[in-house]
Motif scaffolding. Structure first.
Motif, PDB file in Angstrom:
ATOM      1  N   LEU A 185      31.392  36.311  24.774  1.00  0.00           N
ATOM      2  CA  LEU A 185      32.371  35.323  25.229  1.00  0.00           C
ATOM      3  C   LEU A 185      32.714  34.346  24.103  1.00  0.00           C
ATOM      4  O   LEU A 185      33.887  34.054  23.850  1.00  0.00           O
ATOM      5  CB  LEU A 185      31.830  34.576  26.452  1.00  0.00           C
ATOM      6  CG  LEU A 185      32.733  33.527  27.075  1.00  0.00           C
ATOM      7  CD1 LEU A 185      33.982  34.157  27.675  1.00  0.00           C
ATOM      8  CD2 LEU A 185      31.964  32.757  28.155  1.00  0.00           C
ATOM      9  N   ARG A 186      31.697  33.868  23.420  1.00  0.00           N
ATOM     10  CA  ARG A 186      31.922  32.945  22.303  1.00  0.00           C
ATOM     11  C   ARG A 186      32.698  33.629  21.174  1.00  0.00           C
ATOM     12  O   ARG A 186      33.594  33.032  20.580  1.00  0.00           O
ATOM     13  CB  ARG A 186      30.593  32.402  21.798  1.00  0.00           C
ATOM     14  CG  ARG A 186      29.943  31.444  22.772  1.00  0.00           C
ATOM     15  CD  ARG A 186      28.589  30.989  22.307  1.00  0.00           C
ATOM     16  NE  ARG A 186      28.038  30.006  23.222  1.00  0.00           N
ATOM     17  CZ  ARG A 186      26.753  29.693  23.281  1.00  0.00           C
ATOM     18  NH1 ARG A 186      25.878  30.281  22.475  1.00  0.00           N
ATOM     19  NH2 ARG A 186      26.336  28.790  24.149  1.00  0.00           N
ATOM     20  N   GLN A 210      36.536  35.751  33.691  1.00  0.00           N
ATOM     21  CA  GLN A 210      37.767  35.841  34.477  1.00  0.00           C
ATOM     22  C   GLN A 210      38.822  34.878  33.934  1.00  0.00           C
ATOM     23  O   GLN A 210      39.991  35.238  33.812  1.00  0.00           O
ATOM     24  CB  GLN A 210      37.482  35.523  35.953  1.00  0.00           C
ATOM     25  CG  GLN A 210      36.718  36.601  36.673  1.00  0.00           C
ATOM     26  CD  GLN A 210      36.224  36.149  38.031  1.00  0.00           C
ATOM     27  OE1 GLN A 210      35.727  35.032  38.191  1.00  0.00           O
ATOM     28  NE2 GLN A 210      36.344  37.030  39.023  1.00  0.00           N
ATOM     29  N   GLN A 211      38.409  33.675  33.626  1.00  0.00           N
ATOM     30  CA  GLN A 211      39.343  32.674  33.122  1.00  0.00           C
ATOM     31  C   GLN A 211      39.893  33.075  31.758  1.00  0.00           C
ATOM     32  O   GLN A 211      41.099  32.982  31.512  1.00  0.00           O
ATOM     33  CB  GLN A 211      38.671  31.308  33.044  1.00  0.00           C
ATOM     34  CG  GLN A 211      39.599  30.205  32.591  1.00  0.00           C
ATOM     35  CD  GLN A 211      38.932  28.844  32.587  1.00  0.00           C
ATOM     36  OE1 GLN A 211      37.717  28.727  32.672  1.00  0.00           O
ATOM     37  NE2 GLN A 211      39.733  27.810  32.471  1.00  0.00           N
ATOM     38  N   LEU A 212      39.026  33.550  30.867  1.00  0.00           N
ATOM     39  CA  LEU A 212      39.478  33.981  29.548  1.00  0.00           C
ATOM     40  C   LEU A 212      40.466  35.138  29.675  1.00  0.00           C
ATOM     41  O   LEU A 212      41.508  35.151  29.020  1.00  0.00           O
ATOM     42  CB  LEU A 212      38.284  34.393  28.682  1.00  0.00           C
ATOM     43  CG  LEU A 212      38.628  34.744  27.242  1.00  0.00           C
ATOM     44  CD1 LEU A 212      39.039  33.499  26.464  1.00  0.00           C
ATOM     45  CD2 LEU A 212      37.449  35.428  26.573  1.00  0.00           C
ATOM     46  N   GLN A 226      45.474  37.533  29.054  1.00  0.00           N
ATOM     47  CA  GLN A 226      45.860  38.854  29.544  1.00  0.00           C
ATOM     48  C   GLN A 226      44.941  39.953  28.984  1.00  0.00           C
ATOM     49  O   GLN A 226      45.400  40.956  28.448  1.00  0.00           O
ATOM     50  CB  GLN A 226      47.331  39.178  29.217  1.00  0.00           C
ATOM     51  CG  GLN A 226      48.336  38.320  29.953  1.00  0.00           C
ATOM     52  CD  GLN A 226      48.444  36.903  29.402  1.00  0.00           C
ATOM     53  OE1 GLN A 226      48.538  36.699  28.201  1.00  0.00           O
ATOM     54  NE2 GLN A 226      48.396  35.927  30.280  1.00  0.00           N
ATOM     55  N   LEU A 227      43.637  39.760  29.114  1.00  0.00           N
ATOM     56  CA  LEU A 227      42.655  40.730  28.637  1.00  0.00           C
ATOM     57  C   LEU A 227      42.285  41.697  29.751  1.00  0.00           C
ATOM     58  O   LEU A 227      42.196  41.308  30.916  1.00  0.00           O
ATOM     59  CB  LEU A 227      41.375  40.027  28.175  1.00  0.00           C
ATOM     60  CG  LEU A 227      41.500  38.996  27.068  1.00  0.00           C
ATOM     61  CD1 LEU A 227      40.130  38.409  26.762  1.00  0.00           C
ATOM     62  CD2 LEU A 227      42.120  39.596  25.826  1.00  0.00           C
ATOM     63  N   ALA A 266      34.068  41.841  41.170  1.00  0.00           N
ATOM     64  CA  ALA A 266      34.738  40.551  41.024  1.00  0.00           C
ATOM     65  C   ALA A 266      36.212  40.733  40.662  1.00  0.00           C
ATOM     66  O   ALA A 266      36.588  41.686  39.981  1.00  0.00           O
ATOM     67  CB  ALA A 266      34.035  39.719  39.953  1.00  0.00           C
ATOM     68  N   GLU A 267      37.024  39.808  41.125  1.00  0.00           N
ATOM     69  CA  GLU A 267      38.458  39.826  40.843  1.00  0.00           C
ATOM     70  C   GLU A 267      38.689  39.791  39.331  1.00  0.00           C
ATOM     71  O   GLU A 267      37.999  39.084  38.596  1.00  0.00           O
ATOM     72  CB  GLU A 267      39.120  38.612  41.495  1.00  0.00           C
ATOM     73  CG  GLU A 267      40.613  38.603  41.379  1.00  0.00           C
ATOM     74  CD  GLU A 267      41.234  37.418  42.105  1.00  0.00           C
ATOM     75  OE1 GLU A 267      42.311  36.998  41.656  1.00  0.00           O
ATOM     76  OE2 GLU A 267      40.657  36.931  43.083  1.00  0.00           O
ATOM     77  N   GLY A 268      39.652  40.566  38.890  1.00  0.00           N
ATOM     78  CA  GLY A 268      39.986  40.606  37.473  1.00  0.00           C
ATOM     79  C   GLY A 268      39.275  41.697  36.700  1.00  0.00           C
ATOM     80  O   GLY A 268      39.626  41.981  35.562  1.00  0.00           O
ATOM     81  N   PHE A 269      38.260  42.299  37.299  1.00  0.00           N
ATOM     82  CA  PHE A 269      37.523  43.404  36.686  1.00  0.00           C
ATOM     83  C   PHE A 269      38.020  44.713  37.289  1.00  0.00           C
ATOM     84  O   PHE A 269      38.374  44.763  38.465  1.00  0.00           O
ATOM     85  CB  PHE A 269      36.022  43.270  36.931  1.00  0.00           C
ATOM     86  CG  PHE A 269      35.385  42.100  36.223  1.00  0.00           C
ATOM     87  CD1 PHE A 269      34.742  42.276  35.006  1.00  0.00           C
ATOM     88  CD2 PHE A 269      35.421  40.824  36.767  1.00  0.00           C
ATOM     89  CE1 PHE A 269      34.152  41.210  34.351  1.00  0.00           C
ATOM     90  CE2 PHE A 269      34.836  39.748  36.124  1.00  0.00           C
ATOM     91  CZ  PHE A 269      34.189  39.943  34.910  1.00  0.00           C
ATOM     92  N   THR A 270      38.023  45.776  36.496  1.00  0.00           N
ATOM     93  CA  THR A 270      38.487  47.083  36.942  1.00  0.00           C
ATOM     94  C   THR A 270      37.464  48.141  36.582  1.00  0.00           C
ATOM     95  O   THR A 270      36.978  48.170  35.437  1.00  0.00           O
ATOM     96  CB  THR A 270      39.827  47.435  36.245  1.00  0.00           C
ATOM     97  OG1 THR A 270      40.767  46.404  36.499  1.00  0.00           O
ATOM     98  CG2 THR A 270      40.377  48.761  36.734  1.00  0.00           C
ATOM     99  N   LEU A 271      37.137  49.013  37.524  1.00  0.00           N
ATOM    100  CA  LEU A 271      36.248  50.131  37.229  1.00  0.00           C
ATOM    101  C   LEU A 271      36.997  51.147  36.368  1.00  0.00           C
ATOM    102  O   LEU A 271      38.173  51.434  36.616  1.00  0.00           O
ATOM    103  CB  LEU A 271      35.759  50.799  38.515  1.00  0.00           C
ATOM    104  CG  LEU A 271      34.855  49.958  39.420  1.00  0.00           C
ATOM    105  CD1 LEU A 271      34.448  50.773  40.647  1.00  0.00           C
ATOM    106  CD2 LEU A 271      33.622  49.453  38.682  1.00  0.00           C
ATOM    107  N   ALA A 272      36.306  51.688  35.376  1.00  0.00           N
ATOM    108  CA  ALA A 272      36.933  52.637  34.454  1.00  0.00           C
ATOM    109  C   ALA A 272      35.873  53.570  33.892  1.00  0.00           C
ATOM    110  O   ALA A 272      34.681  53.278  33.940  1.00  0.00           O
ATOM    111  CB  ALA A 272      37.620  51.885  33.320  1.00  0.00           C
TER     112      ALA A 272
END
Length: 131
Positions: free
Chosen positions: A22-23, A66-68, A73-74, A105-111
């Motif tokens: 994250l950092r 999620q915020q980042l 748009q990541l 969690a919202e914003g995450f996608t399984l792939a």
């Protein structure tokens, strides 16, 4: 400027990997670099659990990612095989396995891992963060 794919393998709260990534992501974006996608693998998939509730005096890593992602748009991609092994499912996978609940969690996608390989082939660098 460079483009990056981030691969996060370490578990939140028992590894520094998600916080270090994250950092790194924040610093890279602030310097004008691009992050094509973020891939959560192995125990890193635990970050995508919508039911995580860390103590109030700790960083809520799921929300921070999620915020980042929303701000830049990541893509936050979660390895489906690793997630299922650890009880993290989206609505589609829960239905497929006959389960009444899902917790991705919202914003995450399984792939699949193919998404990681695809990202690696079209960017400058892969950065792996593991515990």
């Amino acid at each position: 400027m460079a483009g990056f794919v981030l691969n996060i393998c370490g578990a939140p709260y028992t590894s520094q990997a998600p916080l270090s990534a994250l950092r790194f992501a924040r610093a890279a974006l602030a310097a004008g670099h691009q992050i094509q996608r973020v891939f959560f693998y192995q125990d890193g998939v635990l970050l995508a659990n919508a039911l995580t509730c860390p103590p109030q005096d700790e960083t809520h890593l799921t929300r921070e990612w999620q915020q980042l992602a929303a701000n830049h748009q990541l893509e936050l991609l979660v390895c489906v095989a690793a997630a299922l092994r650890r009880g993290i499912l989206d609505q589609k996978e829960a239905a497929r396995h006959g389960l009444a609940h899902h917790n991705l969690a919202e914003g995450f996608t399984l792939a699949g891992l193919g998404q990681l390989v695809d990202g690696m082939s079209s960017t400058d660098r892969l950065m792996t963060f593991s515990g």
